[in-house]
Design a protein around this motif. Structure first.
Motif, PDB file in Angstrom:
ATOM      1  N   ARG A   1      13.194 118.075 -10.294  1.00 52.34           N
ATOM      2  CA  ARG A   1      12.098 119.036 -10.186  1.00 52.34           C
ATOM      3  C   ARG A   1      11.702 119.486 -11.589  1.00 52.34           C
ATOM      4  NH1 ARG A   1       8.827 120.403  -6.089  1.00 52.34           N
ATOM      5  NH2 ARG A   1      10.552 119.889  -4.723  1.00 52.34           N
ATOM      6  N   THR A   2      10.433 119.340 -11.907  1.00 54.28           N
ATOM      7  CA  THR A   2       9.937 119.616 -13.258  1.00 54.28           C
ATOM      8  C   THR A   2       9.261 120.984 -13.317  1.00 54.28           C
ATOM      9  OG1 THR A   2       9.641 117.270 -13.720  1.00 54.28           O
ATOM     10  CG2 THR A   2       8.334 118.798 -15.026  1.00 54.28           C
ATOM     11  N   PRO A   3       9.612 121.810 -14.304  1.00 55.39           N
ATOM     12  CA  PRO A   3       8.958 123.122 -14.436  1.00 55.39           C
ATOM     13  C   PRO A   3       7.441 122.960 -14.601  1.00 55.39           C
ATOM     14  CG  PRO A   3      10.895 122.994 -15.845  1.00 55.39           C
ATOM     15  CD  PRO A   3      10.666 121.617 -15.312  1.00 55.39           C
ATOM     16  N   PRO A   4       6.653 123.872 -13.998  1.00 57.40           N
ATOM     17  CA  PRO A   4       5.196 123.774 -14.037  1.00 57.40           C
ATOM     18  C   PRO A   4       4.616 123.681 -15.449  1.00 57.40           C
ATOM     19  CG  PRO A   4       5.866 125.492 -12.503  1.00 57.40           C
ATOM     20  CD  PRO A   4       7.105 125.018 -13.184  1.00 57.40           C
ATOM     21  N   GLN A   5       5.216 124.391 -16.420  1.00 58.84           N
ATOM     22  CA  GLN A   5       4.664 124.379 -17.771  1.00 58.84           C
ATOM     23  C   GLN A   5       4.785 123.001 -18.422  1.00 58.84           C
ATOM     24  OE1 GLN A   5       7.257 126.146 -16.740  1.00 58.84           O
ATOM     25  NE2 GLN A   5       8.907 126.247 -18.264  1.00 58.84           N
ATOM     26  N   ILE A   6       5.795 122.229 -18.042  1.00 58.52           N
ATOM     27  CA  ILE A   6       5.936 120.862 -18.550  1.00 58.52           C
ATOM     28  C   ILE A   6       4.983 119.934 -17.801  1.00 58.52           C
ATOM     29  CG2 ILE A   6       7.505 118.870 -18.737  1.00 58.52           C
ATOM     30  CD1 ILE A   6       9.784 120.883 -19.161  1.00 58.52           C
ATOM     31  N   ARG A   7       4.921 120.122 -16.477  1.00 55.01           N
ATOM     32  CA  ARG A   7       4.073 119.239 -15.672  1.00 55.01           C
ATOM     33  C   ARG A   7       2.590 119.409 -16.033  1.00 55.01           C
ATOM     34  NH1 ARG A   7       1.789 115.902 -14.776  1.00 55.01           N
ATOM     35  NH2 ARG A   7       1.205 114.817 -12.864  1.00 55.01           N
ATOM     36  N   ARG A   8       2.163 120.641 -16.328  1.00 54.32           N
ATOM     37  CA  ARG A   8       0.765 120.890 -16.701  1.00 54.32           C
ATOM     38  C   ARG A   8       0.343 120.097 -17.934  1.00 54.32           C
ATOM     39  NH1 ARG A   8       1.644 126.270 -15.001  1.00 54.32           N
ATOM     40  NH2 ARG A   8       2.290 126.881 -17.096  1.00 54.32           N
ATOM     41  N   LEU A   9       1.319 119.801 -18.788  1.00 52.61           N
ATOM     42  CA  LEU A   9       1.040 119.062 -20.020  1.00 52.61           C
ATOM     43  C   LEU A   9       1.222 117.551 -19.836  1.00 52.61           C
ATOM     44  CD1 LEU A   9       2.762 121.514 -22.520  1.00 52.61           C
ATOM     45  CD2 LEU A   9       0.311 121.202 -22.141  1.00 52.61           C
ATOM     46  N   GLY A  10       1.447 117.128 -18.596  1.00 51.19           N
ATOM     47  CA  GLY A  10       1.514 115.691 -18.305  1.00 51.19           C
ATOM     48  C   GLY A  10       2.907 115.108 -18.225  1.00 51.19           C
ATOM     49  N   GLY A  11       3.921 115.932 -18.441  1.00 52.64           N
ATOM     50  CA  GLY A  11       5.290 115.416 -18.453  1.00 52.64           C
ATOM     51  C   GLY A  11       6.027 115.626 -17.155  1.00 52.64           C
ATOM     52  N   ALA A  12       7.156 114.952 -17.037  1.00 51.51           N
ATOM     53  CA  ALA A  12       8.075 115.141 -15.908  1.00 51.51           C
ATOM     54  C   ALA A  12       9.482 114.839 -16.407  1.00 51.51           C
ATOM     55  CB  ALA A  12       7.699 114.228 -14.746  1.00 51.51           C
ATOM     56  N   LEU A  13      10.484 115.430 -15.760  1.00 49.84           N
ATOM     57  CA  LEU A  13      11.876 115.313 -16.203  1.00 49.84           C
ATOM     58  C   LEU A  13      12.678 114.385 -15.296  1.00 49.84           C
ATOM     59  CD1 LEU A  13      12.671 119.056 -17.020  1.00 49.84           C
ATOM     60  CD2 LEU A  13      11.763 117.282 -18.545  1.00 49.84           C
ATOM     61  N   PHE A  14      13.657 113.733 -15.907  1.00 51.30           N
ATOM     62  CA  PHE A  14      14.607 112.937 -15.132  1.00 51.30           C
ATOM     63  C   PHE A  14      15.975 113.037 -15.797  1.00 51.30           C
ATOM     64  CE2 PHE A  14      12.935 110.057 -18.312  1.00 51.30           C
ATOM     65  CZ  PHE A  14      14.001 109.231 -18.671  1.00 51.30           C
ATOM     66  N   CYS A  15      17.005 112.671 -15.056  1.00 53.73           N
ATOM     67  CA  CYS A  15      18.386 112.765 -15.550  1.00 53.73           C
ATOM     68  C   CYS A  15      19.140 111.469 -15.297  1.00 53.73           C
ATOM     69  CB  CYS A  15      19.146 113.872 -14.815  1.00 53.73           C
ATOM     70  SG  CYS A  15      18.598 115.542 -15.155  1.00 53.73           S
ATOM     71  N   ASP A  16      20.202 111.290 -16.062  1.00 52.88           N
ATOM     72  CA  ASP A  16      21.178 110.244 -15.766  1.00 52.88           C
ATOM     73  C   ASP A  16      22.512 110.655 -16.383  1.00 52.88           C
ATOM     74  OD1 ASP A  16      21.206 109.571 -18.511  1.00 52.88           O
ATOM     75  OD2 ASP A  16      19.892 107.847 -18.241  1.00 52.88           O
ATOM     76  N   ARG A  17      23.497 109.780 -16.244  1.00 54.05           N
ATOM     77  CA  ARG A  17      24.805 110.030 -16.846  1.00 54.05           C
ATOM     78  C   ARG A  17      25.170 108.825 -17.706  1.00 54.05           C
ATOM     79  NH1 ARG A  17      29.220 113.197 -14.351  1.00 54.05           N
ATOM     80  NH2 ARG A  17      31.058 112.983 -15.679  1.00 54.05           N
TER      81      ARG A  17
END
Length: 196
Positions: free
Chosen positions: A153-169
């Motif tokens: 789940r990506t915070p709105p302030q990041i998504r508004r700028l075109g980005g999205a988050l992901f994770c791994d190990r």
């Protein structure tokens, strides 16, 4: 307009047959008993009772299973008395990969569009994409995504700028990264949670 959901059952048919229900409850009970460290202090019978009383949640959980998530109970919310299920497959669920982040990202692609977006697919399945905190909590219970990655789940302030988050190990450490929300990869899917 309804989003395509990579083979997800018709949303008007969110009920399992008695045979499907019995088979899946058997699968989930076996997983629950095998992985006691994920839910210390909890017993299976109350979980089964809750599931049987909530056919739509049972269907959502079956979609998590069908798409390769291997869902299991990670705890119980004492305030709401809900059991919390999460995808516990070793790698990001196979049936939920090659997805961009959301509908806006999907529509922004002019060429080579993926079949769906992670948020649309999660909504169609009736589940929530994990937050960063939930993802880190899952990683405390085992080792996940050592070869794959999962949108979170990506915070709105990041998504508004075109980005999205992901994770791994990697290197026995959980990493959070960013990408353009419209990107998609064969080794990236998403993990979901479900409250019952």
């Amino acid at each position: 307009m309804k989003a395509k959901t990579q083979g997800t059952t018709n949303s008007n048919d969110k009920k399992l047959s008695p045979e499907q229900q019995k088979q899946l409850l058997g699968v989930w009970k076996a997983r629950f008993e095998k992985n006691r460290n994920r839910h210390e202090g909890l017993a299976w019978d109350p979980v089964r009772t809750k599931l049987e009383a909530n056919p739509e949640k049972l269907w959502s959980l079956s979609e998590m299973e069908r798409t390769g998530g291997e869902p299991d109970v990670l705890g119980r919310d004492e305030t709401t008395a809900e059991f919390i299920f999460c995808d516990c497959s070793a790698e990001s669920p196979k049936g939920r990969r090659s997805l961009c982040y959301d509908r806006e990202a999907l529509e922004s692609r002019k060429q080579h569009k993926p079949e769906n977006s992670a948020l649309d697919m999660a909504t169609a399945m009736g589940i929530e994409i994990l937050t960063e905190d939930q993802y880190r909590e899952l990683q405390r219970l085992g080792t996940f995504d050592t070869k794959t990655s999962s949108w979170i789940r990506t915070p709105p302030q990041i998504r508004r700028l075109g980005g999205a988050l992901f994770c791994d190990r990697r290197y026995n450490t959980v990493f959070v990264y960013h990408n353009g929300a419209e990107s998609y990869y064969a080794a990236r899917g998403f993990r979901g949670s479900l409250r019952v």
